[in-house]
Design a protein around this motif. Structure first.
Motif, PDB file in Angstrom:
ATOM      1  N   PHE A 167      -6.864   2.688   2.909  1.00 37.87           N
ATOM      2  CA  PHE A 167      -6.663   1.284   3.331  1.00 37.87           C
ATOM      3  C   PHE A 167      -6.945   0.948   4.755  1.00 37.87           C
ATOM      4  O   PHE A 167      -6.293   1.345   5.454  1.00 37.87           O
ATOM      5  CB  PHE A 167      -5.766   0.469   2.622  1.00 37.87           C
ATOM      6  CG  PHE A 167      -5.725   0.574   1.157  1.00 37.87           C
ATOM      7  CD1 PHE A 167      -5.985  -0.797   0.569  1.00 37.87           C
ATOM      8  CD2 PHE A 167      -5.088   1.548   0.157  1.00 37.87           C
ATOM      9  CE1 PHE A 167      -6.060  -0.747  -0.955  1.00 37.87           C
ATOM     10  CE2 PHE A 167      -5.151   1.561  -1.033  1.00 37.87           C
ATOM     11  CZ  PHE A 167      -5.598   0.402  -1.556  1.00 37.87           C
ATOM     12  N   VAL A 215       0.738  -1.135   0.052  1.00 35.95           N
ATOM     13  CA  VAL A 215       0.086   0.005   0.152  1.00 35.95           C
ATOM     14  C   VAL A 215       0.805   1.151   0.014  1.00 35.95           C
ATOM     15  O   VAL A 215       1.871   1.245   0.728  1.00 35.95           O
ATOM     16  CB  VAL A 215      -1.004  -0.151   1.045  1.00 35.95           C
ATOM     17  CG1 VAL A 215      -1.857   1.245   1.199  1.00 35.95           C
ATOM     18  CG2 VAL A 215      -1.851  -1.188   1.323  1.00 35.95           C
ATOM     19  N   TYR A 263      -7.334  -6.535   3.482  1.00 31.88           N
ATOM     20  CA  TYR A 263      -7.086  -4.798   3.346  1.00 31.88           C
ATOM     21  C   TYR A 263      -8.623  -4.522   2.864  1.00 31.88           C
ATOM     22  O   TYR A 263      -9.255  -5.138   1.855  1.00 31.88           O
ATOM     23  CB  TYR A 263      -6.206  -4.605   2.179  1.00 31.88           C
ATOM     24  CG  TYR A 263      -4.598  -4.708   2.888  1.00 31.88           C
ATOM     25  CD1 TYR A 263      -3.969  -3.406   2.779  1.00 31.88           C
ATOM     26  CD2 TYR A 263      -3.994  -5.951   3.166  1.00 31.88           C
ATOM     27  CE1 TYR A 263      -2.661  -3.477   3.220  1.00 31.88           C
ATOM     28  CE2 TYR A 263      -2.816  -5.801   3.501  1.00 31.88           C
ATOM     29  CZ  TYR A 263      -2.029  -4.684   3.542  1.00 31.88           C
ATOM     30  OH  TYR A 263      -0.967  -4.747   4.176  1.00 31.88           O
ATOM     31  N   VAL A 310      -6.904  -2.191   7.692  1.00 32.95           N
ATOM     32  CA  VAL A 310      -6.387  -3.603   7.615  1.00 32.95           C
ATOM     33  C   VAL A 310      -6.773  -4.453   8.760  1.00 32.95           C
ATOM     34  O   VAL A 310      -6.896  -3.592   9.917  1.00 32.95           O
ATOM     35  CB  VAL A 310      -4.857  -3.623   7.585  1.00 32.95           C
ATOM     36  CG1 VAL A 310      -4.312  -4.812   7.541  1.00 32.95           C
ATOM     37  CG2 VAL A 310      -4.252  -2.839   6.293  1.00 32.95           C
ATOM     38  N   ALA A 315       1.123  -2.743   9.494  1.00 32.82           N
ATOM     39  CA  ALA A 315       0.162  -3.926   8.759  1.00 32.82           C
ATOM     40  C   ALA A 315       1.264  -4.916   8.033  1.00 32.82           C
ATOM     41  O   ALA A 315       1.266  -4.941   6.786  1.00 32.82           O
ATOM     42  CB  ALA A 315      -0.650  -3.263   7.781  1.00 32.82           C
ATOM     43  N   SER A 357     -10.486  -1.336   1.199  1.00 30.99           N
ATOM     44  CA  SER A 357     -10.404   0.101   0.707  1.00 30.99           C
ATOM     45  C   SER A 357     -11.490   0.858   0.665  1.00 30.99           C
ATOM     46  O   SER A 357     -12.861   0.293   0.346  1.00 30.99           O
ATOM     47  CB  SER A 357     -10.142  -0.133  -0.741  1.00 30.99           C
ATOM     48  OG  SER A 357     -11.039  -0.695  -1.512  1.00 30.99           O
ATOM     49  N   SER A 386      -2.391  -0.912  10.783  1.00 24.34           N
ATOM     50  CA  SER A 386      -2.531  -0.066   9.587  1.00 24.34           C
ATOM     51  C   SER A 386      -1.345   0.283   8.809  1.00 24.34           C
ATOM     52  O   SER A 386      -0.357  -0.176   9.238  1.00 24.34           O
ATOM     53  CB  SER A 386      -2.757   1.663  10.298  1.00 24.34           C
ATOM     54  OG  SER A 386      -3.019   2.368   9.387  1.00 24.34           O
ATOM     55  N   PRO A 387      -1.714   0.223   7.441  1.00 24.88           N
ATOM     56  CA  PRO A 387      -0.826   0.425   6.394  1.00 24.88           C
ATOM     57  C   PRO A 387       0.051   1.583   6.481  1.00 24.88           C
ATOM     58  O   PRO A 387       1.178   1.837   5.827  1.00 24.88           O
ATOM     59  CB  PRO A 387      -1.182   0.079   5.123  1.00 24.88           C
ATOM     60  CG  PRO A 387      -2.573   0.483   5.389  1.00 24.88           C
ATOM     61  CD  PRO A 387      -2.995   0.379   6.743  1.00 24.88           C
TER      62      PRO A 387
END
Length: 450
Positions: free
Chosen positions: A65, A26, A86, A67, A184, A88, A129-130
């Motif tokens: 995104f 991501v 994930y 997660v 993530a 979106s 979280s990404p």
């Protein structure tokens, strides 16, 4: 009781859209300014709300995104996906650099708790979280301020400037944690993420509908919609030690010291206009129920804003570990609101319960064609069959109170189909009349021969 994180249902001030994606790389297009996760602990279901304030780091940003870990995903039934999951969020208006947005993500998790004697566990102290997060906080709110214990991992202090765990009344707070890198990924989850546990008091029955089979039969000639449920109800609370004594149970009730995990009965809401309810089990009719009807809703003035109430009392109190299988049904008028479009409740919620396995069978009028079905959420199976008449069958596993939506079924019914029953009844009446007429003119007397 135990707790574990799960997948999320989206609810926000803006019309966001949530999709599952299988991306693992991501782009760092957002920065989380503040993340606050609030967990409402309970019995068979747990409510989680995650508030995210994010700042855009790129122009024309239109997708965020979100997660979840595999364990989080498995515990929640609102959105089904697999590890790391994930989601979106499509944002209607694209964001420019340094523009911020606030997301409010809600989830209801089924079977995320375990009655004690067994402890309760929470998947992780950090929100996955990404994106990098400037601040994170997780709050666990117990139904009661009586919290026997909660874990205090020492390694949490690596991202906390103050005491990483605090308790205030019925709320245990982990954090705030500052400057958390993108979490993530497998390395963070295995090396940094902390499992935390909380042991709290929940003094209500933990109910699970392990099986629900609903049949909805539409009849235009009777101007009637019949709903019938075959339900297997389980109390997942602490199991009874030894033998059940009704004398002891009555004595406890008399002194108002009945076991809090015992279910003596429950109350459910039926649609306005519901009539002629029935409640039976394997023995037969159960007369220990009370029905308070509400007038049907109309399309014009004076529409009822109340639901009918059915107070159900099983044949025996439902103790932890016990099952109760019963049948519940009622009728409702079709009225003018069902002109070839029928609204069928997916299921009737028993307060405090989740449904593991549900099947809904909708039986259409004889001769119905061009039928279409519209469901309020994705189902596991949907197919057509026959029940003497055309029918639609829907199956879904893992239902919560958020799944109590309406199924809309549209269909065509020609004038010929309307008249088929009249013709059948008239033909049967004519045949019976003809047989009677022939019998009257036939001498059936046995004559004695001379």
């Amino acid at each position: 009781m135990s707790y574990g994180l799960g997948t999320f249902m989206l609810s926000s001030l803006l019309p966001f859209f949530l999709h599952t994606v299988s991306a693992l790389n991501v782009p760092p297009s957002f920065e989380n300014v503040a993340v606050v996760r609030t967990i409402e602990l309970g019995g068979s279901s747990v409510h989680v709300t995650t508030s995210i304030s994010a700042r855009s780091l790129a122009n024309n940003n239109a997708k965020y995104f979100f997660v979840l870990s595999k364990e989080q995903d498995d515990l929640t039934k609102w959105i089904e996906a697999r590890p790391f999951v994930y989601y979106s969020v499509n944002i209607p208006d694209t964001l420019g650099v340094n523009e911020t947005i606030t997301l409010l993500v809600n989830t209801i998790e089924a079977h995320a708790t375990t009655p004690l004697p067994a402890t309760a566990k929470q998947t992780g102290a950090y929100v996955l979280s990404p994106y990098a997060s400037l601040s994170q906080r997780t709050k666990l709110r117990s139904p009661s301020p009586t919290i026997h214990s909660y874990s205090e991992p020492s390694s949490l202090s690596s991202y906390a400037s103050n005491v990483p765990v605090t308790k205030s009344g019925a709320v245990v707070t982990y954090g705030p944690f500052q400057n958390i890198p993108p979490s993530a990924d497998k390395a963070f989850f295995n090396n940094v993420q902390e499992i935390v546990k909380i042991h709290y008091v929940y003094d209500q029955p933990i109910l699970t509908v392990s099986s629900l089979r609903r049949t909805a039969e539409i009849s235009h000639w009777g101007d009637n919609l019949n709903i019938q449920d075959d339900i297997k109800l389980l109390n997942d609370g602490a199991r009874l030690e030894g033998q059940f004594s009704r004398i002891d149970y009555q004595r406890q009730n008399f002194f108002q010291k009945g076991g809090s995990s015992i279910l003596p009965g429950f109350t459910i809401q039926l649609p306005a206009g519901a009539r002629d309810p029935y409640f039976t089990d394997i023995v037969g009719n159960v007369s220990t129920s009370r029905f308070r009807p509400a007038p049907p809703k109309s399309n014009g003035k004076g529409a009822s804003d109340r639901n009918s109430i059915l107070e159900v009392k099983p044949r025996y109190p439902l103790i932890g570990g016990w099952n109760y299988t019963f049948r519940l049904g009622w009728d409702a008028p079709l009225g003018e609101s069902t002109l070839y479009i029928a609204a069928i409740p997916f299921f009737t919620h028993i307060p405090g319960s989740v449904v593991d396995d549900a099947e809904v069978k909708i039986i259409l009028p004889e001769g119905a064609t061009d039928s279409n079905v519209y469901v309020p959420f994705a189902v596991d199976e949907l197919y057509r069959g026959t029940h003497g008449r055309p029918s639609i069958i829907l199956k879904k596993r893992g239902l919560t109170v958020k799944h109590t939506g309406l199924i809309y079924v549209s269909y065509s019914l020609s004038l010929t189909a309307h008249l088929n029953k009249v013709a059948a009844v008239a033909s049967a009446s004519f045949i019976l009349f003809a047989i009677g007429l022939v019998l009257r003119r036939t001498d059936t007397t046995i004559h004695r021969s001379i």
